[in-house]
Every structure is written in structure tokens, then in C-alpha cells.
Design a protein around this motif. Sequence first.
Motif, PDB file in Angstrom:
ATOM      1  N   LYS A   1       0.460   7.321   2.078  1.00  0.00           N
ATOM      2  CA  LYS A   1      -0.220   8.715   2.157  1.00  0.00           C
ATOM      3  C   LYS A   1       0.081   9.455   3.597  1.00  0.00           C
ATOM      4  N   GLU A   2      -1.142   9.292   4.094  1.00  0.00           N
ATOM      5  CA  GLU A   2      -1.009   9.970   5.557  1.00  0.00           C
ATOM      6  C   GLU A   2      -0.499   8.957   6.516  1.00  0.00           C
TER       7      GLU A   2
ATOM      8  N   ARG B   1       0.876  -1.072  -0.132  1.00  0.00           N
ATOM      9  CA  ARG B   1       0.024   0.245  -0.002  1.00  0.00           C
ATOM     10  C   ARG B   1       0.909   1.036   0.088  1.00  0.00           C
ATOM     11  N   ILE B   2       0.559   2.308  -0.870  1.00  0.00           N
ATOM     12  CA  ILE B   2       1.279   3.567  -1.131  1.00  0.00           C
ATOM     13  C   ILE B   2       0.929   4.272   0.237  1.00  0.00           C
TER      14      ILE B   2
ATOM     15  N   ASP C   1       1.369   4.873   7.093  1.00  0.00           N
ATOM     16  CA  ASP C   1       1.966   3.977   6.542  1.00  0.00           C
ATOM     17  C   ASP C   1       1.594   2.548   7.214  1.00  0.00           C
TER      18      ASP C   1
END
Length: 259
Positions: A115-116, A112-113, A118
Motif C-alpha cells: 500500500k504505502e 503483504r500487499i 513495501d
Amino acid sequence: MKKHLSIIKIGGNVINSETELDSFLADFAQLQGLKILVHGGGRKATEIADSMGLEPKMIGGRRVTDQANLEVVTMVYAGLLNKSIVAKLQSKACNALGLSGADANVIKAHKRIVKEIDYGFAGDIDEVESKTISLFLNAGITPVFSAITHNKQGQLLNTNADTIAAEVAKGLSADFEVELIYCFEKNGVLKDVEDDASVIENINSETYAFLKSEGVINEGMLPKLENCFNSLQNGVDRVIIGKTELIRDRTIKHTMLTL
């Protein structure tokens, strides 16, 4: 005419109760036609992590999977739970095959990338190898999917079981008439989580948008419903949410989702 395929995701408290799980598996084994089982097991993974001195980290109801916890969930999901379920199904004359996404390369994903937040080694699905799964089904084999995928570069990934069920359903919808059933300990989607009788029996896209905007649906149910409507928009014929008894008795109150 397409063959009918039932894809059933089992989770919640049911999978942690040996009695309830055995009863469900007996019903599942008796279910006629082609079928697939997808299971979670987060609570069992948490128990075992606790016994090992590992502290699972959760954000917004989602597990953050570091390397140590990835090893635990792989052992629990793809090992202990998956093989126990397969063995029990074999004892009930259901020729089951336990799978992770890495087996036969059936589910490929990516980490999963960030973003806010990890989420560590959490996987988001890229592709379902529907042809291989179809081969199993047409050979009389019942796939049993654990909540583990891979990135085709040697990395295993912890992937939400609801999402796996929805993505497998979408992937097979071109070749089968797919019915997706989410089974857990509740009667369906509830107006009041404390009242099992408050089942919302029919939800379509418009109703869902309203219920969500009004805050009627419990926050923990929202990701499941997002998966449901996404699958309906991508070829899945029917989606049902309710108790495990649904697979043998459709007169039991439940939630039906439609576009």
C-alpha cells in the motif's frame, strides 16, 4: 467438554538471554496439559545480519524483509533459535516439535500487499491448518512455532510472531478452550514504559479504545493488543500479557484482556 490448551508466545529480551530463556523453558516444560510455544527472535536476527554486513531496515518497528534478510531470518528463526529451543525442551522431558508454517502446511500466508510501504517478503496469514496441529497435540507432541510461514507456491515469508500466536489460537479455539499468553520482560501493559509497577491489570474493548485515544499505551504495544482483541473476538477464551514467570505463578501482577 473441550480440553484446555495454553498457547504461549515468548519474545523480547527474554529470548536473547540464555539464562532467562532456560528458566522459562524449564517452567514451560512443567506446564500441565496441552501447550504450544510460539517464538520470535528479531534481535538475534539483527545481530547476525550485522555480523554478515547486512543492514536490517525497519519502518515503524516492523522489519522490511528483502531476499538477503529473508535468508537470515529463516536461518535464525526456523533454524538456530527454533532447534535450540526444541533441543532444550527435549532435555526437560517435553516432547517438542519445531515448525515453520511450511512444515505439514500448517500456516499458509501471502506476501503483504503493498500500500504505502513495501515490507518485502513479509507474510500475512490466510489460513491455519488446525486439524494437523490438533493431531500433534493429541499425540502428546508440543509444537514450537518459529516466525516463518509460506505461500504454498515455494516462497517462505517472514511473519510477525504475535500474529502467528493469535491466528493459531483462533484456529484451535473451535476444538479447545484456548488461553493465549504473551510473555516478555515487562509485567504487562504499562501506563509508563519506564515504570514496571504501572501495570494496567484489566483492559476491555472500551478501556482499550480510551487508552489508545489518550495515547496512554506505548505505540509499540498497539499491534500486540490489536492481535489480542482480534483473537478474543474470534473464540479465544483468555488473553494475558506479562512476565515469563506467569506460567508458573498467576499471582504475579499482569494484564488480563477481556471483551
